[in-house]
Design a protein around this motif. Sequence first.
Motif, PDB file in Angstrom:
ATOM      1  N   CYS A  89      26.396  57.383  32.314  1.00 56.25           N
ATOM      2  CA  CYS A  89      25.848  56.073  32.663  1.00 56.25           C
ATOM      3  C   CYS A  89      25.150  56.131  34.024  1.00 56.25           C
ATOM      4  O   CYS A  89      25.674  56.704  34.985  1.00 56.25           O
TER       5      CYS A  89
ATOM      6  N   VAL B 125      27.878  52.496  28.546  1.00 56.26           N
ATOM      7  CA  VAL B 125      28.338  52.279  29.920  1.00 56.26           C
ATOM      8  C   VAL B 125      29.622  53.048  30.166  1.00 56.26           C
ATOM      9  O   VAL B 125      29.858  53.586  31.254  1.00 56.26           O
TER      10      VAL B 125
ATOM     11  N   CYS C 143      22.295  46.087  32.504  1.00 58.52           N
ATOM     12  CA  CYS C 143      23.356  45.396  31.760  1.00 58.52           C
ATOM     13  C   CYS C 143      23.780  44.110  32.462  1.00 58.52           C
ATOM     14  O   CYS C 143      24.021  43.082  31.817  1.00 58.52           O
ATOM     15  N   VAL C 144      23.870  44.161  33.792  1.00 55.50           N
ATOM     16  CA  VAL C 144      24.247  42.970  34.561  1.00 55.50           C
ATOM     17  C   VAL C 144      23.197  41.872  34.393  1.00 55.50           C
ATOM     18  O   VAL C 144      23.533  40.698  34.179  1.00 55.50           O
TER      19      VAL C 144
ATOM     20  N   ALA D  47      28.172  43.031  38.847  1.00 49.52           N
ATOM     21  CA  ALA D  47      28.934  43.102  37.593  1.00 49.52           C
ATOM     22  C   ALA D  47      30.291  42.389  37.679  1.00 49.52           C
ATOM     23  O   ALA D  47      30.653  41.644  36.758  1.00 49.52           O
TER      24      ALA D  47
ATOM     25  N   LEU E 160      23.008  54.242  37.344  1.00 50.03           N
ATOM     26  CA  LEU E 160      23.064  53.021  38.142  1.00 50.03           C
ATOM     27  C   LEU E 160      22.039  52.000  37.640  1.00 50.03           C
ATOM     28  O   LEU E 160      22.328  50.808  37.546  1.00 50.03           O
TER      29      LEU E 160
ATOM     30  N   TRP F  88      32.178  48.295  45.805  1.00 51.30           N
ATOM     31  CA  TRP F  88      32.807  47.825  44.566  1.00 51.30           C
ATOM     32  C   TRP F  88      34.317  47.648  44.769  1.00 51.30           C
ATOM     33  O   TRP F  88      34.885  46.593  44.437  1.00 51.30           O
TER      34      TRP F  88
ATOM     35  N   PHE G  35      18.647  48.311  42.814  1.00 52.22           N
ATOM     36  CA  PHE G  35      19.490  48.600  41.659  1.00 52.22           C
ATOM     37  C   PHE G  35      20.969  48.564  42.020  1.00 52.22           C
ATOM     38  O   PHE G  35      21.796  48.077  41.254  1.00 52.22           O
ATOM     39  N   LYS G  36      21.295  49.070  43.189  1.00 53.79           N
ATOM     40  CA  LYS G  36      22.692  49.040  43.616  1.00 53.79           C
ATOM     41  C   LYS G  36      23.148  47.600  43.851  1.00 53.79           C
ATOM     42  O   LYS G  36      24.248  47.215  43.442  1.00 53.79           O
TER      43      LYS G  36
ATOM     44  N   LEU H 214      23.286  50.333  34.485  1.00 56.97           N
ATOM     45  CA  LEU H 214      24.317  49.333  34.768  1.00 56.97           C
ATOM     46  C   LEU H 214      23.684  48.056  35.313  1.00 56.97           C
ATOM     47  O   LEU H 214      24.076  46.944  34.938  1.00 56.97           O
ATOM     48  N   ALA H 215      22.685  48.200  36.185  1.00 50.76           N
ATOM     49  CA  ALA H 215      21.986  47.021  36.702  1.00 50.76           C
ATOM     50  C   ALA H 215      21.310  46.261  35.566  1.00 50.76           C
ATOM     51  O   ALA H 215      21.351  45.021  35.531  1.00 50.76           O
TER      52      ALA H 215
ATOM     53  N   ALA I  79      23.605  45.938  40.415  1.00 50.72           N
ATOM     54  CA  ALA I  79      24.752  46.496  39.689  1.00 50.72           C
ATOM     55  C   ALA I  79      26.078  46.017  40.280  1.00 50.72           C
ATOM     56  O   ALA I  79      27.067  45.828  39.555  1.00 50.72           O
TER      57      ALA I  79
END
Length: 535
Positions: free
Chosen positions: A215, A210, A223-224, A116, A217, A68, A109-110, A220-221, A113
């Motif tokens: 939150c 979030v 949400c993306v 984003a 992982l 990130w 998932f990573k 968050l994925a 995420a």
Amino acid sequence: MVSIPMESLKPQFSNNLLGQNYEIALNNQIQAVLDSLHEQDSVKLSSLTSNFEKLLQRRIDPPFEATWVYSALLYRGFSSLGNDPLKRIAAVKDLFQVIVSCSASCDTFKSVALMAPVMYNVAKLALGLKGFEQKGKKEKKLVREVKGLVDSILGYINVCFESVGNSCDVSEGFVRPVRELVTVWMWDNRDNGCTRDFFPLLSDEIVEKVNGEGCELGALAGCVIAEAFLLKLCLRFLEDGSRKELHDELRAWIVASITGIKNPYFFETLLMMLLEPSLPTSSLLNSDDERCLRKILYDAVVLVEYSFLKPERMDQLSAKHVKSIIMARLLVTGEAIELNRKQKDQTKSISYTNAFSGSSLPSLIIKWIRSEIGTEDKASEPSSSSPATLLRWILKIENGGLRIFENNMSKTRAKLLLNSMTEGLEQPVLKHGKKKSDADLIFYIDNKGEEDEGEGDEKMNESVSAAFVSAAHTMQSAEPEKRKREGKDSEHKSRVKFLKYSLHENSVSKGRSSIADSDDSSSESEVENPSTDEE
């Protein structure tokens, strides 16, 4: 276009940092970046970038935060391009390529995420697209480029989830809170940035989750995916053309997408958005289009029972997420029924009620609440499976002192909804395993689980879209006593577009795709779905 050779991301050092030492080093480097956010020292920026590149090289599957921050530093280096939108698009393409390359060995998932920041930058570009279709060649090219980027992101997400199947297992957490990580991407915001700005296509309640300490992982994925999904839909609404044809096409596409991705975190995010007074699309859609989009989403989440939401498929989720999904489905269905009742669309209202009562959701809610209150006593359980009856039963339990709703806001929403609802047709509770009739469900799909998964996504997409368009036409017909069987003269074809995505040779791992040339409109394939009413 920046391309990161896969060989350069493999471990190259024998003295690898292990365990806690690696985490300490990563935290120190992140803090160094946070401390220098507003500095314009190119030498320091280059040094920080080099440090993170070394951290990436020391792990085959580097931590989420390492990729990130590293991608943020690279993007900061090649995105200082003024206000030229086409150059900014080129920079976002480079960013996409970097993240795909860096996450090639990461789990699904990573990898999703990590998209984003790409969505954040694409959304910023999309906010200036309104009305561009009527302008010059450069502006039209900008529209095509942004749409191509969104399609590529969705293609990458689909390919990622092809390999994960129905697994919801998310083993990795965050080293730093998401709100701190967001700040790394908001260096041009002198107010230190905020999560709200970073996720412009999420509702306030979701952004608040979030932003919280807990939150996950997977969340968050989800949400993306929801942001990419919603942006795709908004961009279609900005096009000219028949709203009726668009309505049918998007419903088919939404159902096919949800069925293909099979991700409960994404579905949960969609439900939470639908529980808000308005969708987070005001910057892109007018109020009429927002209402139309809401109705399309209601059809997709209420009328379809997805196999990945069956109890045996959600046992990998935490109890918190299971509870959130089933209660949100109940509230969304109730609000969808009430909205159509107020709009005098009794046919659609009854369709929603029948779909809900004929699904496995009522028995799942009863079973879950029975386990919460710790009793097998069925005498006090509702004899009907309508949303209104179940809401009344749950509120009665809550008034007895047991907390069922996640928060007071949800409880208040349930009370307001119940006060305005009418019972309508009472439906008997369908016992587990009882066969559903055509009268119980206007539209039912994906009830075979993954048995036919090997036949390929293309076949699935065709059957999903054809069935859904057919069901949509059935629902839009007149009242039952006025319904007539249409002949061949009324037959017309609805074209549903599904996108195919090219794989980039430098970024292929586990079958994942990278960005293709967004200008290539030939990447779209059309699936024709004859829409005939069948009773």
